[in-house]
Design a protein around this motif. Structure first.
Motif, PDB file in Angstrom:
ATOM      1  N   UNK A 139       0.833  -1.209   0.000  1.00 54.24           N
ATOM      2  CA  UNK A 139       0.000   0.000   0.000  1.00 54.24           C
ATOM      3  C   UNK A 139       0.870   1.264   0.000  1.00 54.24           C
ATOM      4  N   UNK A 140       1.976   1.216   0.746  1.00 52.35           N
ATOM      5  CA  UNK A 140       2.791   2.439   0.802  1.00 52.35           C
ATOM      6  C   UNK A 140       3.589   2.647  -0.484  1.00 52.35           C
ATOM      7  N   UNK A 141       4.076   1.574  -1.114  1.00 48.21           N
ATOM      8  CA  UNK A 141       4.748   1.757  -2.408  1.00 48.21           C
ATOM      9  C   UNK A 141       3.779   2.377  -3.414  1.00 48.21           C
ATOM     10  N   UNK A 142       2.546   1.867  -3.403  1.00 48.53           N
ATOM     11  CA  UNK A 142       1.566   2.393  -4.366  1.00 48.53           C
ATOM     12  C   UNK A 142       1.092   3.789  -3.997  1.00 48.53           C
ATOM     13  N   UNK A 143       0.995   4.077  -2.710  1.00 48.06           N
ATOM     14  CA  UNK A 143       0.442   5.367  -2.295  1.00 48.06           C
ATOM     15  C   UNK A 143       1.426   6.515  -2.486  1.00 48.06           C
ATOM     16  N   UNK A 144       2.721   6.247  -2.263  1.00 50.23           N
ATOM     17  CA  UNK A 144       3.704   7.329  -2.390  1.00 50.23           C
ATOM     18  C   UNK A 144       4.481   7.259  -3.704  1.00 50.23           C
ATOM     19  N   UNK A 145       4.647   6.034  -4.238  1.00 51.98           N
ATOM     20  CA  UNK A 145       5.544   5.839  -5.381  1.00 51.98           C
ATOM     21  C   UNK A 145       6.976   5.700  -4.874  1.00 51.98           C
ATOM     22  N   UNK A 146       7.748   4.868  -5.534  1.00 48.89           N
ATOM     23  CA  UNK A 146       9.118   4.601  -5.071  1.00 48.89           C
ATOM     24  C   UNK A 146       9.971   5.874  -5.118  1.00 48.89           C
ATOM     25  N   UNK A 147       9.624   6.787  -6.045  1.00 49.51           N
ATOM     26  CA  UNK A 147      10.407   8.030  -6.160  1.00 49.51           C
ATOM     27  C   UNK A 147      10.438   8.784  -4.830  1.00 49.51           C
ATOM     28  N   UNK A 148       9.326   8.740  -4.113  1.00 53.16           N
ATOM     29  CA  UNK A 148       9.246   9.436  -2.819  1.00 53.16           C
ATOM     30  C   UNK A 148      10.184   8.779  -1.800  1.00 53.16           C
ATOM     31  N   UNK A 149      10.242   7.453  -1.829  1.00 57.97           N
ATOM     32  CA  UNK A 149      11.160   6.737  -0.925  1.00 57.97           C
ATOM     33  C   UNK A 149      12.601   7.135  -1.246  1.00 57.97           C
ATOM     34  N   UNK A 150      12.900   7.157  -2.559  1.00 57.79           N
ATOM     35  CA  UNK A 150      14.269   7.466  -3.013  1.00 57.79           C
ATOM     36  C   UNK A 150      14.673   8.867  -2.541  1.00 57.79           C
ATOM     37  N   UNK A 151      13.742   9.805  -2.724  1.00 54.78           N
ATOM     38  CA  UNK A 151      13.990  11.205  -2.340  1.00 54.78           C
ATOM     39  C   UNK A 151      14.247  11.294  -0.826  1.00 54.78           C
ATOM     40  N   UNK A 152      13.457  10.550  -0.053  1.00 58.22           N
ATOM     41  CA  UNK A 152      13.581  10.595   1.412  1.00 58.22           C
ATOM     42  C   UNK A 152      14.934  10.013   1.853  1.00 58.22           C
ATOM     43  N   UNK A 153      15.361   8.933   1.210  1.00 57.20           N
ATOM     44  CA  UNK A 153      16.642   8.307   1.587  1.00 57.20           C
ATOM     45  C   UNK A 153      17.800   9.231   1.187  1.00 57.20           C
ATOM     46  N   UNK A 154      17.705   9.785  -0.013  1.00 53.93           N
ATOM     47  CA  UNK A 154      18.724  10.724  -0.496  1.00 53.93           C
ATOM     48  C   UNK A 154      18.872  11.896   0.464  1.00 53.93           C
ATOM     49  N   UNK A 155      17.738  12.414   0.905  1.00 54.41           N
ATOM     50  CA  UNK A 155      17.742  13.568   1.810  1.00 54.41           C
ATOM     51  C   UNK A 155      18.509  13.242   3.088  1.00 54.41           C
ATOM     52  N   UNK A 156      18.276  12.040   3.645  1.00 56.36           N
ATOM     53  CA  UNK A 156      18.931  11.674   4.904  1.00 56.36           C
ATOM     54  C   UNK A 156      20.429  11.464   4.713  1.00 56.36           C
ATOM     55  N   UNK A 157      20.802  10.895   3.571  1.00 52.67           N
ATOM     56  CA  UNK A 157      22.243  10.713   3.306  1.00 52.67           C
ATOM     57  C   UNK A 157      22.912  12.094   3.279  1.00 52.67           C
ATOM     58  N   UNK A 158      22.252  13.048   2.604  1.00 53.58           N
ATOM     59  CA  UNK A 158      22.817  14.402   2.508  1.00 53.58           C
ATOM     60  C   UNK A 158      22.814  15.097   3.873  1.00 53.58           C
ATOM     61  N   UNK A 159      21.768  14.868   4.658  1.00 50.86           N
ATOM     62  CA  UNK A 159      21.676  15.521   5.971  1.00 50.86           C
ATOM     63  C   UNK A 159      22.788  15.010   6.902  1.00 50.86           C
ATOM     64  N   UNK A 160      23.146  13.753   6.787  1.00 49.67           N
ATOM     65  CA  UNK A 160      24.243  13.206   7.607  1.00 49.67           C
ATOM     66  C   UNK A 160      25.562  13.842   7.175  1.00 49.67           C
ATOM     67  N   UNK A 161      25.695  14.081   5.878  1.00 51.00           N
ATOM     68  CA  UNK A 161      26.905  14.776   5.409  1.00 51.00           C
ATOM     69  C   UNK A 161      26.922  16.211   5.935  1.00 51.00           C
ATOM     70  N   UNK A 162      25.742  16.820   6.026  1.00 51.04           N
ATOM     71  CA  UNK A 162      25.656  18.161   6.615  1.00 51.04           C
ATOM     72  C   UNK A 162      26.106  18.122   8.084  1.00 51.04           C
TER      73      UNK A 162
END
Ligand SMILES: Cc1ncc(COP(=O)(O)O)c(C=O)c1O
Length: 463
Positions: free
Chosen positions: A356-379
């Motif tokens: 349900x969550x893959x369909x409701x958000x789309x994988x792109x949203x998951x990817x964006x969220x993971x990318x954001x956290x990787x960058x935030x840790x670098x920050x």
């Protein structure tokens, strides 16, 4: 004899709650959950209580007669559920957070509401089909071969236990190679399954907290010279301590050379493969013979759900059971009976929330969220580096984890600061030990965490 319910509709609740009260309670729960999600930034990241008072509030005599439901709901929300680590809080940085998402919560709820079961195909073809679909989606995200099989379990510990049991059934007892940074659940799984000191090689990690391919090669050569059989290498794709990734490609080469099984524990780190930078860090993960990943960590699912992806034809020879009392309803030929892929017989559908969550958000949203956290840790790393007299980076930002220390401060002082910040409720931070040194550690995988959350947390730890 007349049935009690003849000519009357069956009551909706097994134990007699009427539909109006069911709706009222259900809506109250939805409201309470959403209210907490709206306000969680200003609530504590962790709240602990002494056993005495909590047991007194929640305990009491066995309730022979009913209590008012609102009173019980209030006790659950404010006493039981308040007192826990809030892994979805934006400043929960300890262990591995559990930043669950609302569509996944809904997926879980509907499964519970319909009493979902995914034990056998005849008894649960719908939920089983969803699980097969979700396993294949996860396989695609990890880049594993098309014929890969899988099973959803309670978490990383159970996924790896399942893998080791199945591989041992396939290959027989032999030596297993891991490192001092391998998650403790793997060693526990080995010991639970009867592996002894004579079978287990815990190799010292290198300066980057990874398992060096040379040390594995040496250990295997030594064992073979002694007439022992190397069975499995356990590589970590995102260690709990530092986020370090073992050299999976080199380890896969060794496995190919010596006919050794490659199990990769990517419980928290594997979902980083959805992103470009994560994929680079996880190079070689697609060569795993079996892979553990935990959607209840970096795939934003509520507890619990872990996943084992594994080469085909390995689980069922180990776990199949087909007693006479499970044979009455015939399923389609070639249908999957998930009870035969692991230790559980009765098992709810853990796939519904992922589907349900893959369909409701789309994988792109998951990817964006993971990318954001990787960058935030670098920050976070960059922010610490701005104050080199105060802070020392012990292990750089890797897959959402950074370890650092206060210059000139003792182990006890690091522990005191982490504990006092956690007790304040502002953030939850823990220490860990790396090569005999106590350090502070942040695991940043919640896309709701802001730069201000990071700087304020570091400032509070530093002052
Ligand atoms: C790398 C790694 N492996 C395994 C586990 C165990 O997973 P679980 O707690 O879901 O059993 C964890 C938990 O944090 C982990 O970080």
């Amino acid at each position: 004899m007349n049935s009690k319910h003849e000519n009357a509709p069956y009551p909706p609740d097994t134990l007699g709650m009427d539909a109006q009260e069911m709706r009222r309670l259900g809506y109250a729960v939805v409201d309470a959950v959403i209210q907490r999600l709206e306000n969680k930034h200003s609530e504590p990241a962790i709240a602990a209580a002494e056993p005495g008072p909590l047991l007194e509030i929640l305990g009491g005599a066995l309730p022979e007669e009913a209590y008012p439901t609102d009173e019980s709901l209030d006790l659950l929300i404010n006493s039981a559920l308040f007192h826990q680590q809030h892994g979805d809080h934006p400043r929960y940085f300890a262990r591995i957070p559990g930043p669950s998402s609302f569509a996944a919560i809904i997926g879980e709820w509907i499964g519970v509401g319909f009493n979902s079961i995914a034990a056998s195909w005849p008894g649960g073809s719908g939920p089983s089909a969803v699980e097969l679909v979700v396993i294949d989606w996860l396989r695609q995200l990890m880049g594993l071969p098309k014929n890969t099989e899988g099973v959803l379990v309670s978490g990383g510990s159970q996924a790896s236990l399942t893998a080791i049991a199945a591989v041992r059934a396939l290959k027989g007892q032999g030596c297993v190679y891991l490192s001092d940074q391998t998650h403790a659940s793997l060693l526990r799984a080995l010991r639970t399954l009867g592996f002894g000191e004579q079978d287990i090689r815990i190799l010292e990690s290198d300066g980057h907290y990874t398992m060096s391919a040379e040390s594995v090669q040496d250990a295997i050569t030594k064992d073979k010279r002694r007439g022992l059989t190397p069975m499995m290498i356990i590589a970590t794709a995102g260690s709990t301590n530092t986020g370090a990734v073992d050299p999976i490609n080199l380890l896969a080469d060794i496995c190919a050379e010596y006919d050794v099984w490659l199990h990769v524990d990517g419980a928290y780190g594997a979902p980083a493969a959805l992103t470009k930078s994560g994929k680079l860090s996880l190079e070689g993960i697609q060569r795993a013979d079996s892979l553990t990943l935990d959607p209840h960590k970096w795939l934003f699912q509520p507890y619990d759900v872990g996943c084992l992806l594994i080469r085909p034809g390995v689980l069922e020879p180990c776990f199949s059971m087909n007693p006479e009392y499970l044979k009455d309803v015939r399923g389609a030929d070639n249908a999957t009976n998930f009870r035969n892929r692991g230790f559980e017989l009765t098992r709810r559908s853990r796939a519904l929330k992922l589907w349900f969550s893959f369909r409701s958000y789309g994988v792109a949203k998951f990817r964006e969220a993971i990318d954001y956290s990787i960058a935030l840790t670098e920050f976070a790393e960059q922010y610490l580096r701005e104050n080199p007299d105060r802070w020392e980076i012990i292990s750089p930002a890797q897959l959402g984890i950074i370890c650092f220390a206060l210059r000139g401060e003792s182990a006890q002082e690091h522990e005191r600061r982490a504990q006092s910040l956690s007790e304040s409720g502002f953030a939850c931070v823990t220490t860990t030990r790396l090569k005999d040194r106590t350090v502070l550690r942040l695991c940043i995988i919640n896309p709701l965490t802001t730069q201000a959350d990071i700087t304020e947390t570091i400032d509070r730890l530093g002052c």
